[in-house]
Design a protein around this motif. Structure first.
Motif, short mmCIF file in Angstrom:
data_model
loop_
_atom_site.label_atom_id
_atom_site.label_comp_id
_atom_site.label_asym_id
_atom_site.label_seq_id
_atom_site.Cartn_x
_atom_site.Cartn_y
_atom_site.Cartn_z
N ARG A 1 30.89 22.99 -0.10
CA ARG A 1 30.53 22.45 -1.65
C ARG A 1 28.97 23.25 -1.85
O ARG A 1 28.10 23.25 -0.89
N GLY A 2 29.17 23.69 -3.02
CA GLY A 2 27.63 24.25 -3.47
C GLY A 2 27.53 23.76 -4.92
O GLY A 2 26.46 23.96 -5.56
N LEU A 3 28.62 23.15 -5.37
CA LEU A 3 28.12 22.26 -6.80
C LEU A 3 27.11 21.45 -6.86
O LEU A 3 27.12 20.51 -6.08
N GLU B 1 37.34 22.00 -5.93
CA GLU B 1 37.59 23.34 -5.74
C GLU B 1 38.10 23.81 -4.20
O GLU B 1 38.75 24.73 -3.87
N CYS B 2 37.25 23.17 -3.45
CA CYS B 2 37.51 23.82 -1.75
C CYS B 2 38.75 23.06 -1.34
O CYS B 2 39.46 23.81 -0.65
N LEU B 3 39.38 22.00 -1.86
CA LEU B 3 40.59 21.36 -1.64
C LEU B 3 41.70 22.25 -2.02
O LEU B 3 42.62 22.65 -1.44
N ASN B 4 41.57 22.86 -3.32
CA ASN B 4 42.53 23.78 -3.90
C ASN B 4 42.38 25.18 -3.16
O ASN B 4 43.70 25.66 -2.88
N LYS C 1 43.28 30.28 0.47
CA LYS C 1 41.99 31.20 -0.14
C LYS C 1 40.79 31.06 1.02
O LYS C 1 39.84 31.85 0.53
N THR C 2 40.98 30.13 2.02
CA THR C 2 39.98 29.79 2.80
C THR C 2 40.59 29.42 4.34
O THR C 2 41.62 29.03 4.36
N TYR D 1 34.84 22.12 5.86
CA TYR D 1 34.22 21.26 6.35
C TYR D 1 33.88 20.11 5.02
O TYR D 1 32.97 20.56 4.15
N ASP D 2 34.60 18.79 5.21
CA ASP D 2 34.39 17.98 3.99
C ASP D 2 35.07 16.62 4.32
O ASP D 2 35.20 16.25 5.69
#
Length: 456
Positions: free
Chosen positions: A204-206, A267-270, A276-277, A281-282
């Motif tokens: 996450r960077g948001l 966004e990371c879940l998507n 795409k990744t 880590y979440d």
């Protein structure tokens, strides 16, 4: 930790204007009481737009309302927006919303201010609810200073590392059973570009105290840093905090997702779901979506504990829970909704109608002994429960802390402080300033908070 008295909403707002309460409350302080509120056979529920909540919204009318005759009017908003709206309505005790999704960060603070209806007495009388089945870390995190329960968990979570097992196998990469952050960084470099358009890791960077600062603070903890030492001295430019932040920023800039400064949980879940990744880590709660029947990566994801450096564990402890506003006109009906939404029956409903991997788990011991759930959630349920039960909210790092919290500091001012600091660090992720500059600005912000608490 400072104790705040139970004052009237107007007095609370005056205190907020003086800088002693949550800054998000300021926008709602002088509105006064009011709002349409609920009434009769309906209640108003304000909740975050996470997948588990939207599933609840779809199931409510056909099941809860049909069984009880109570209509539920939902307002569903993104995380940052819902927090602001809840803080305004509950601080004013406007009574517009009977029930809201609150976390184990807000509930002890809101309870201290007299904004929440005590729920322990309802739970004790409601034998079907089975309060003792709630996992102990969750019960304790939703208990006020007076020892009373003020929230009931909808789902609980810790954090862990998720990775594409199939991609790792093709690249000849091995994920350690208990990885360190340096090992993760090395793997991210090797997995970067493993498939067309695939990045090594998503982080996450948001901006947001509950977005970027949640995972980053767990990294700070295990690298030896802390927001405040035991004497309330701000430590954001200390070696541990700085090393962790540089590591996080460098990792996401070198091997993280594109547009990282605007990427949060969703966004990371998507990104992981869409290939795409290679790693993410979440929150442990993400596993339900990844392993759902329609997920294109179902069965392809591996799960290991949160990476560490200087601590034995580093996973956070979090719950989206239900809180009932003290000013609610329908507390009894509100409890009926809470008990249904957090009960064993609702978990069975989700399991049977949507899928057992989608069950809002992480809160009840019985969930982890249910054969259907264990079968469907076999990939992640043991790691999830171990992470929750191993979380240490009062001792998450290498030094004593002045307030509880793993991915946050349990004081009212942290919403504003954490968000402002996250904006500075997100700017560093975007390349608009250096990490050193971001932390020097952040230290000044934390110093102002420290002055309020030193010597208390």
């Amino acid at each position: 930790m400072r104790t705040q008295s139970r004052r009237r909403p107007r007095a609370l707002c005056a205190a907020a204007a003086a800088g002693t309460l949550l800054a998000p409350l300021l926008s709602g302080c002088w509105a006064g009481a009011g709002g349409t509120g609920s009434g009769g056979d309906s209640i108003n529920v304000l909740m975050v737009n996470n997948p588990q909540m939207t599933e609840l919204q779809k199931l409510t009318a056909a099941h809860f309302t049909k069984e009880t005759g109570i209509k539920v009017n939902f307002t569903v908003l993104p995380e940052n927006d819902v927090r602001d709206k809840i803080s305004q309505d509950f601080a004013n005790q406007a009574g517009q919303y009977d029930v809201a999704t609150l976390s184990n960060y807000e509930i002890p603070i809101y309870a201290r201010n007299g904004w929440l209806h005590e729920l322990g007495s309802y739970a004790r009388k409601d034998t079907a609810y089975d309060e003792r089945d709630i996992l102990k870390p969750m019960r304790e995190s939703l208990t006020g200073d007076d020892g009373k329960l003020y929230g009931q968990p909808f789902y609980g979570e810790s954090s862990f590392l998720m990775y594409r097992k199939d991609v790792f196998a093709r690249k000849g990469l091995r994920m350690p059973a208990h990885p360190t952050w340096q090992q993760v960084a090395d793997l991210a470099a090797k997995a970067d570009g493993a498939e067309p358009g695939m990045k090594g890791i998503c982080l996450r960077g948001l901006p947001g105290w509950g977005e970027l600062m949640a995972p980053l603070t767990t990294v700070v903890n295990t690298f030896g840093g802390t927001w405040f030492d035991k004497n309330w001295k701000a430590r954001l430019t200390s070696p541990g905090f700085e090393k962790a932040t540089r590591f996080y920023v460098d990792l996401v800039r070198k091997h993280g997702e594109s547009g990282a400064a605007q990427s949060g949980y969703a966004e990371c879940l998507n990104n992981l779901t869409q290939g795409k990744t290679a790693m993410w880590y979440d929150a442990t709660a993400a596993a339900g979506s990844l392993e759902s029947a329609k997920s294109p990566v179902k069965g392809k994801i591996g799960y290991v504990p949160a990476p560490v450096e200087r601590t034995e564990s580093s996973g956070w402890l979090y719950t989206w829970a239900w809180g009932v506003q003290n000013a609610s006109r329908n507390p009894d009906k509100a409890w009926k909704f809470v008990s249904w939404a957090s009960g064993k029956g609702y978990e069975n409903l989700v399991g049977n109608e949507i899928g057992w991997s989608n069950v809002p788990a992480g809160k009840r011991a019985s969930t982890y002994t249910d054969p259907e759930y264990r079968k469907e959630a076999a990939a992640f349920q043991d790691v999830t429960r171990a992470a929750i039960e191993g979380a240490r909210p009062r001792d998450p790092g290498v030094q004593p802390r002045p307030a509880p919290g793993i991915q946050f500091v349990g004081i009212p001012e942290f919403t504003d402080l954490g968000t402002k600091v996250s904006q500075e660090i997100s700017a560093a992720i975007a390349g608009r300033q250096s990490v050193g500059t971001a932390l020097r600005k952040s230290q000044k912000l934390a110093d102002e908070i420290a002055k309020e608490y030193e010597g208390r």
